[in-house]
Design an enzyme around this catalytic site. Sequence first.
Site, PDB file in Angstrom:
ATOM      1  N   CYS A  80      40.538  38.427  37.563  1.00  0.00           N
ATOM      2  CA  CYS A  80      39.045  38.666  37.397  1.00  0.00           C
ATOM      3  C   CYS A  80      38.786  39.708  36.386  1.00  0.00           C
ATOM      4  CB  CYS A  80      38.665  39.391  38.773  1.00  0.00           C
ATOM      5  SG  CYS A  80      36.730  39.214  39.050  1.00  0.00           S
ATOM      6  N   HIS A 135      46.528  38.677  35.159  1.00  0.00           N
ATOM      7  CA  HIS A 135      45.583  39.597  35.883  1.00  0.00           C
ATOM      8  C   HIS A 135      45.209  40.791  34.847  1.00  0.00           C
ATOM      9  CE1 HIS A 135      43.709  41.942  39.267  1.00  0.00           C
ATOM     10  NE2 HIS A 135      44.471  43.061  38.880  1.00  0.00           N
TER      11      HIS A 135
END
Length: 390
Positions: free
Chosen positions: A60, A245
Amino acid sequence: GSPEEQPLQEGGSPLGDPQAVPGAGAEPPRAREADFYCVKWISWKGERTPVITQSENGPCPLLAIINILLLQWKASGVKLPPQKEVVTAEELMAHLGNCILATQPRDTSEGLQLNFQQNINDTMTVLPKLSTGLDVNVRFTGVSDFEYTPECIVFDLLNIPLYHGWLVDPQSPEQVQAVGKLSYNQLVEKIITCKQASDSSLVSEGLVAEQFLESTASQLTFHGLCELTARAREGELGVFFRNNHFSTMIKHKGHLYLLVTDQGFLQEEGVVWESLHSVDGDSCFCDTDFHLSHALGKDGATAAPPEHRLQQRQVDRDFMVALSLQQGQDPHSVLSDLELARQLQHEEYQQHHPHPHPHPPPQPLPAQAGGRPAGERRQRPKADLDCALL
């Protein structure tokens, strides 16, 4: 994503056997199970500042970028209402879009203005991917080396550095030769090609390259960590990419920390940063002032009695000395034993003697170089001096 998931390579299609080498890029875009995030309020540089947390695993970059803008709101202008507890992905995207549109090119020439406008248009096309996953392809030659993709424009326009720590060790000439300046995707293709080659030297080179990927499956090497620490500027906020990530990273007093965005720590005010000082996952949680967090919960370290706060300062200094030793620095450049002992003893003396005393507290003897802080030696029981080794 989660450990049991095998991520695909950039573009969403596997290259060769996905079990052979670990994935480097982010997962392909997928549907969101939840499009809202909880807001954690922290005290940052004297201001009550929001941090957006994440409830599920997965890439994200949107949170990594928006949290940087929130932490540097004085420069970015991105703020949330004081009572905000939940924010939607659409709201975050709107804040990010406004921030991008407010950027201006450094050069006002007509050609660069047109190029800048094209970059703005490309960025707006990329924005929806930020909440699901970006296609990034690392190069093993430098902590800022990525294969250029349209997604990288977002970081460029916002002047946010994008880092990784997956570097080949220059002291391993065989790996340097096998990896070269290739990106992750190119290296995987080379491994597949070399395995099918009839030339034994090419086969050997392919095996060396494959061994490099397998031995550095954590996507962070010791050389990469050293280069990352040296490259990042003091106080700089950036995005760190590792294992699919994206994390918000800062360098504070020569050491690296990652912003804790796990929603499980939403109510833990003493857990804000996580140290990045090891390649094997060994890390420590820190509060907003980068002091080690020990007691989790609402009470936190601030409600601890004076003697506990004294122990907290001692552990903080031990931690900084340990980091300096691990990174090859002189621990005395952080805090000398003599200075530490004097400060600790003075604090303890003030606690037991709150009123002025005609005689100053005794000064401790300096500790030996490389030994434990002298402040701890004062607490050693006297009976230890009478022990005999059998």
